[in-house]
Design an enzyme around this catalytic site. Structure first.
Site, short mmCIF file in Angstrom:
data_model
loop_
_atom_site.label_atom_id
_atom_site.label_comp_id
_atom_site.label_asym_id
_atom_site.label_seq_id
_atom_site.Cartn_x
_atom_site.Cartn_y
_atom_site.Cartn_z
N TYR A 1 -9.17 41.96 18.92
CA TYR A 1 -8.26 42.49 17.91
C TYR A 1 -7.43 43.59 18.57
O TYR A 1 -7.21 43.57 19.77
CB TYR A 1 -9.12 42.96 16.71
CG TYR A 1 -8.34 43.17 15.45
CD1 TYR A 1 -7.42 42.23 15.00
CD2 TYR A 1 -8.51 44.34 14.72
CE1 TYR A 1 -6.69 42.45 13.85
CE2 TYR A 1 -7.79 44.56 13.55
CZ TYR A 1 -6.88 43.63 13.13
OH TYR A 1 -6.17 43.84 12.00
N LYS B 1 -12.97 15.48 4.68
CA LYS B 1 -12.15 15.00 5.82
C LYS B 1 -12.28 15.97 6.98
O LYS B 1 -12.37 15.58 8.14
CB LYS B 1 -10.68 14.89 5.40
CG LYS B 1 -10.42 13.77 4.41
CD LYS B 1 -9.55 12.67 5.01
CE LYS B 1 -9.60 11.46 4.10
NZ LYS B 1 -8.95 10.28 4.56
C1 LIG Z 1 -10.21 6.84 2.10
C2 LIG Z 1 -9.09 7.51 1.46
O1 LIG Z 1 -8.36 8.23 2.09
C3 LIG Z 1 -8.84 7.27 0.06
O2 LIG Z 1 -9.54 6.48 -0.56
O3 LIG Z 1 -7.90 7.90 -0.47
MG LIG Z 2 -7.02 9.36 0.86
#
Ligand SMILES: CC(=O)C(=O)O
Ligand SMILES: [Mg+2]
Ligand SMILES: NC(=O)C1=CN([C@@H]2O[C@H](COP(=O)(O)OP(=O)(O)OC[C@H]3O[C@@H](n4cnc5c(N)ncnc54)[C@H](O)[C@@H]3O)[C@@H](O)[C@H]2O)C=CC1
Length: 479
Positions: free
Chosen positions: A114, A169
């Site tokens: 920092y 994700k």
């Molecule tokens: C897998 C995916 O991205 C969906 O079903 O929207």
């Molecule tokens: Mg999707």
């Protein structure tokens, strides 16, 4: 297929039993009659009078939870202490966290990471902005951006409700390809505002994964961001899905010995995923492809409010077929579902050509459940993890972004997508290919490696790579 896994749902019931009033067998029968299946029993404490146990109960669908709980509640000598759903437990507090790469033990460490020392690094980037790739998280970090408008097949459930998918994700990016991804759910569904916001946050990222943004807005958002940013912008529901679908179809067609140029393909649901999947199949040589949406077959003799459909109609449905899904599916060799659950029937599939291929990819519920047609189709695939042949963009986005971050690509072009599809398809050998194995598992670690090298090769060949990386990826991205 085991029915109890259809929803992948299980609950844990902690109950207190008074031993003089009830035997465990009575509890087990009540749960079974209410539709539950006890898959684990943990004794928490026990004495002469009272026994406390945790029962893990698998249920067919979430509506059965209350039936089971009510049935247990009715029993004399049993009191329910607590009920927890294992999926919800896993989501408590979210699924990801930020962890520093170096510890800060003392003032010297503090002044390095920092102020004051960090200022020298900032100045270096200010003088040469390209250094952001080597001196910040940019080189290995992707933003997973959604507005919550088309989340899985759940529809427009908004940005807060979209977060669990985007966090998921981010986990997959890290687990499968070592990419750091951050979920960003925007509280706006205005095209211009989304574009402005994504551009404004882009300095921190080496790529943008757009997710679950409904069509047709998603097309304009992606196009504009790709034009206006120098990092790849990839709408995963379009292109990730298209890559994996094409990979699966390459292998399925080999099994039935048909060629993409000859087969009649019906794509149901001409939204984000449906348009992109159709496009990749057309570039791969498909000629007899028909799109169907709620109003029926999309045909060039009609004019649509959705400009994307007018362009789509011009390139598809060469025989000008009209009517509903039920009508156009007749004689089709391939059905691709990217719409919503349970809209295809066994009777519809019975009218398809010999050896039909059915890819029912709507999530979480496919257009038709495999159990209904498994005996009359040559190949069946869904988007789900609990059936064979999972055609899901999770097979593409980790490897695709690993590749583009490592070669610092400015965009993801058609050649790179086709290379990715070929990498996925060819990870299954001729000997291995069966009707239950047309697509590799997401846990097959060869897929990301082979996709990385083929995509980088295509990026270099098409002139969009800003650097040639080493053969093997480095942990934390390339410097
Ligand atoms: C897998 C995916 O991205 C969906 O079903 O929207
Ligand atoms: Mg999707
Ligand atoms: N397996 C996978 O990897 C992926 C699966 N999907 C699934 O595909 C579906 C669509 O996703 P997106 O394209 O992102 O959504 P979207 O909202 O852009 O498109 C959905 C399309 O389906 C159409 N549709 C809805 N009901 C219909 C019906 N009864 N008959 C015909 N068409 C109908 C809608 O009008 C719309 O054009 C979702 O269920 C999603 O979970 C999406 C991306 C990846």
């Amino acid at each position: 297929m085991n029915q109890r896994n259809l929803d992948g749902n299980s609950i844990i019931i902690r109950l207190e039993m008074t031993t003089k009033d009830i035997k465990f067998g009575e509890v087990a029968s009540a749960i079974s009659e209410a539709g539950g299946d006890i898959i684990a029993i943990d004794v928490i404490s026990t004495n002469q009078d009272v026994s406390v146990r945790d029962l893990t109960v698998a249920v067919t669908d979430s509506q059965d939870n209350s039936k089971i709980i009510e049935a247990v509640r009715q029993l004399k000598g049993v009191s329910i202490v607590n009920v927890s759903d294992r999926t919800f437990l896993l989501h408590l507090g979210g699924k990801i966290e930020v962890t520093p790469k170096t510890p800060i033990h003392n003032r010297e460490d503090l002044s390095r990471v920092y102020t004051p020392d960090v200022a020298r690094v900032c100045s270096a980037i200010s003088e040469e902005p390209g250094k952001a790739f080597s001196l910040t998280i940019k080189r290995n970090t992707v933003a997973v951006v959604s507005d919550g408008s088309a989340v899985l097949g759940l529809g427009n459930i908004g940005p807060r409700a979209a977060m669990p998918v985007m966090e998921g994700k981010a986990m997959l990016f890290k687990q499968f390809a070592g990419v750091d991804a951050f979920p960003i759910c925007l509280d706006t569904q205005d095209t211009e505002e989304i574009i402005r916001t994504v551009k404004a946050i882009s300095p921190a990222f080496g790529g943008i994964n757009l997710e679950d943004i409904s069509s047709p807005r998603c097309f304009e958002i992606e196009r504009r961001l790709n034009e206006e940013l120098d990092i790849p912008v990839f709408h995963d529901d379009q292109h990730g899905t298209a890559v994996v679908l094409y990979a699966g179809l390459i292998n399925a067609l080999k099994l039935v010995d048909k060629s993409i140029e000859d087969v009649k393909i019906v794509v149901c649901g001409i939204g984000a995923a449906g348009v992109a999947c159709s496009n990749i199949l057309l570039s791969a040589g498909a000629k007899r492809l028909i799109g169907v949406d709620r109003e029926g077959a999309i045909i060039r003799t009609n004019t649509y409010e959705n400009e994307v459909w007018n362009e789509y109609a011009a390139r598809t449905n060469p025989d000008l077929e009209t009517g509903s899904l039920r009508e156009v599916i007749r004689d089709a060799d391939v059905f691709i579902g990217l719409s919503r659950g349970n809209l295809l029937t066994r009777e519809d599939v019975q009218t398809m050509a010999d050896n039909p291929i059915v890819f029912a990819m709507a999530n979480p519920v496919p257009e038709i459940m495999p159990a209904l047609v498994e005996d009359i189709v040559a190949v069946m695939a869904t988007g789900r993890s609990d059936y064979p042949n999972q055609i899901n963009n999770v097979l593409c986005f980790p490897g695709m972004f690993r590749a583009v971050l490592d070669c610092r690509a400015t965009e993801i072009n058609e050649e790179m997508k086709l290379a990715a599809a070929q990498a996925i398809a060819s990870s299954i050998s001729d000997e291995e290919r069966t009707r239950y194995y047309i697509i590799p598992s997401v846990f097959n670690d060869k897929v990301v490696k082979s996709m990385r090298s083929r995509v980088i090769e295509a990026a270099i060949k098409t002139g969009v790579a800003r650097r040639v990386p080493r053969e093997q990826p480095r942990e934390g991205g390339e410097s």
